[in-house]
Scaffold this motif. Structure first.
Motif, PDB file in Angstrom:
ATOM      1  N   UNK A  14      -1.743   1.890   8.527  1.00  0.00           N
ATOM      2  CA  UNK A  14      -2.115   0.980   9.613  1.00  0.00           C
ATOM      3  C   UNK A  14      -3.504   0.372   9.417  1.00  0.00           C
ATOM      4  N   UNK A  15      -4.353   1.049   8.638  1.00  0.00           N
ATOM      5  CA  UNK A  15      -5.717   0.560   8.441  1.00  0.00           C
ATOM      6  C   UNK A  15      -5.793  -0.346   7.214  1.00  0.00           C
ATOM      7  N   UNK A  16      -6.506  -1.428   7.330  1.00  0.00           N
ATOM      8  CA  UNK A  16      -6.582  -2.405   6.251  1.00  0.00           C
ATOM      9  C   UNK A  16      -7.244  -1.802   5.011  1.00  0.00           C
ATOM     10  N   UNK A  17      -6.575  -1.909   3.859  1.00  0.00           N
ATOM     11  CA  UNK A  17      -7.134  -1.453   2.600  1.00  0.00           C
ATOM     12  C   UNK A  17      -7.125   0.032   2.394  1.00  0.00           C
ATOM     13  N   UNK A  18      -6.460   0.803   3.280  1.00  0.00           N
ATOM     14  CA  UNK A  18      -6.475   2.258   3.144  1.00  0.00           C
ATOM     15  C   UNK A  18      -5.095   2.853   3.368  1.00  0.00           C
ATOM     16  N   UNK A  19      -4.877   3.995   2.739  1.00  0.00           N
ATOM     17  CA  UNK A  19      -3.752   4.862   3.062  1.00  0.00           C
ATOM     18  C   UNK A  19      -4.350   6.190   3.482  1.00  0.00           C
ATOM     19  N   UNK A  20      -4.058   6.617   4.696  1.00  0.00           N
ATOM     20  CA  UNK A  20      -4.580   7.888   5.198  1.00  0.00           C
ATOM     21  C   UNK A  20      -3.432   8.870   5.267  1.00  0.00           C
ATOM     22  N   UNK A  21      -3.488   9.916   4.436  1.00  0.00           N
ATOM     23  CA  UNK A  21      -2.418  10.902   4.382  1.00  0.00           C
ATOM     24  C   UNK A  21      -2.891  12.202   5.027  1.00  0.00           C
ATOM     25  N   UNK A  22      -2.144  12.706   5.999  1.00  0.00           N
ATOM     26  CA  UNK A  22      -2.475  13.941   6.691  1.00  0.00           C
ATOM     27  C   UNK A  22      -1.662  15.078   6.106  1.00  0.00           C
ATOM     28  N   UNK A  23      -2.363  16.088   5.563  1.00  0.00           N
ATOM     29  CA  UNK A  23      -1.661  17.224   4.973  1.00  0.00           C
ATOM     30  C   UNK A  23      -0.905  18.000   6.048  1.00  0.00           C
ATOM     31  N   UNK A  24       0.239  18.497   5.664  1.00  0.00           N
ATOM     32  CA  UNK A  24       1.064  19.277   6.558  1.00  0.00           C
ATOM     33  C   UNK A  24       0.363  20.584   6.918  1.00  0.00           C
ATOM     34  N   UNK A  43      -6.968  13.443   4.142  1.00  0.00           N
ATOM     35  CA  UNK A  43      -7.257  12.972   2.801  1.00  0.00           C
ATOM     36  C   UNK A  43      -7.043  11.473   2.769  1.00  0.00           C
ATOM     37  N   UNK A  44      -8.061  10.715   2.402  1.00  0.00           N
ATOM     38  CA  UNK A  44      -7.977   9.268   2.383  1.00  0.00           C
ATOM     39  C   UNK A  44      -7.933   8.755   0.953  1.00  0.00           C
ATOM     40  N   UNK A  45      -7.087   7.784   0.735  1.00  0.00           N
ATOM     41  CA  UNK A  45      -7.020   7.125  -0.570  1.00  0.00           C
ATOM     42  C   UNK A  45      -7.098   5.631  -0.328  1.00  0.00           C
ATOM     43  N   UNK A  46      -8.176   5.015  -0.745  1.00  0.00           N
ATOM     44  CA  UNK A  46      -8.369   3.587  -0.536  1.00  0.00           C
ATOM     45  C   UNK A  46      -7.678   2.818  -1.646  1.00  0.00           C
ATOM     46  N   UNK A  47      -6.760   1.928  -1.244  1.00  0.00           N
ATOM     47  CA  UNK A  47      -6.013   1.133  -2.214  1.00  0.00           C
ATOM     48  C   UNK A  47      -6.548  -0.282  -2.196  1.00  0.00           C
ATOM     49  N   UNK A  93       0.826  -1.207   0.000  1.00  0.00           N
ATOM     50  CA  UNK A  93       0.000   0.000   0.000  1.00  0.00           C
ATOM     51  C   UNK A  93       0.862   1.259   0.000  1.00  0.00           C
ATOM     52  N   UNK A  94       1.919   1.254   0.823  1.00  0.00           N
ATOM     53  CA  UNK A  94       2.801   2.422   0.908  1.00  0.00           C
ATOM     54  C   UNK A  94       3.490   2.691  -0.422  1.00  0.00           C
ATOM     55  N   UNK A  95       4.045   1.660  -1.048  1.00  0.00           N
ATOM     56  CA  UNK A  95       4.762   1.860  -2.298  1.00  0.00           C
ATOM     57  C   UNK A  95       3.822   2.221  -3.446  1.00  0.00           C
TER      58      UNK A  95
END
Length: 280
Positions: free
Chosen positions: A233-243, A261-265, A210-212
């Protein structure tokens, strides 16, 4: 009777030989001085050269100068005890050789990670045993920082550090690990800009994928400094927090609210598209 006599004669000869050699060795020890120190390491690791140099430096601080000392005055047991006070060594053995050298044989304690916490800095080995952090015995191993306790020890991070070290991409990418608690293990990339919340020690291959995927699809457009935290850390998701950004337009500095901002992978089982399943 002849066999018994022969045995006694042989035994007497052996005793005489040992006594003669002992007297000779003692005389040699009284006449000769130590020529130098040989240090050998019973391992085949990258720590050998550093450990040898460290042992030599420590022996320079020995109460008596060993090189040039009369062989009869050298107490090998005392030297063993002097070096054994360091937790960096599992075993120390010393002996004098016929070429008038002091031989020091070291079995080192092999560190697995270096830990920084409220008590300072130290290493731990694969069994979780604490090893003193000394400049003379520096070892380049993964670095972990955190606030540890009886219920959450540095060795609990081994699954993550071993996973990172075994992966060619992550090994080059990650500089250190910050353990906030057992459910929030943070990977700190060598490139400054953001950190990665890896969660706990479960589903590590899935989190890596997911990270890559996020790095491949999002970072080229957003840049490394757009987000302060990327969570896998969450299954099936990447959660990115804007600076949080500072903006100064001829007015007092203020901070924007945090924008999540959430991007579900999709996982491989949900989506077999090559672009989504590929790993750099």
């Amino acid at each position: 009777m002849s066999k018994t006599l022969l045995k006694w004669l042989l035994l007497t000869f052996l005793f005489a030989y040992v006594a003669t050699v002992t007297i000779w060795a003692h005389g040699e020890a009284e006449r000769h001085e130590c020529r130098g120190i040989n240090v050998t390491i019973e391992s085949a690791t990258s720590v050998d050269t550093v450990t040898i140099q460290g042992v030599r430096k420590e022996l320079m601080n020995y109460p008596r100068k060993i090189e040039g000392m009369k062989l009869s005055a050298i107490n090998t047991l005392d030297i063993e005890n002097y070096l054994s006070r360091f937790s960096n060594f599992e075993k120390v053995e010393c002996n004098l050789s016929t070429d008038r050298m002091l031989n020091v044989n070291i079995v080192p304690m092999i560190p697995e990670i270096r830990v920084f916490d409220s008590t300072g800095s130290f290493y731990i080995n694969k069994d979780g045993k604490r090893i003193e952090s000394k400049a003379n015995f520096f070892v380049d191993v993964p670095v972990v920082s955190g606030n540890f306790s009886a219920s959450f020890s540095p060795s609990d991070i081994f699954p993550v550090t071993r996973f990172v070290q075994s992966d060619e991409v992550l090994k080059d990418l990650i500089a250190m690990v910050e353990a906030r608690d057992k459910d929030n293990i943070i990977l700190v990339p060598r490139i400054q800009g953001h950190v990665v919340n890896f969660g706990d020690t479960s589903r590590m291959r899935e989190k890596r994928r997911a990270l890559l995927t996020f790095y491949r699809k999002v970072i080229p457009y957003k840049g490394w400094e757009e987000y302060d935290t990327i969570s896998v850390k969450f299954k099936g998701q990447v959660v990115a927090t804007r600076r949080i950004k500072d903006k100064t337009l001829h007015s007092p500095v203020f901070e924007d609210d945090i924008d999540m901002e959430e991007a579900t992978l999709p996982t491989e089982s949900a989506n077999n598209h090559p672009a989504n399943a590929a790993t750099p």
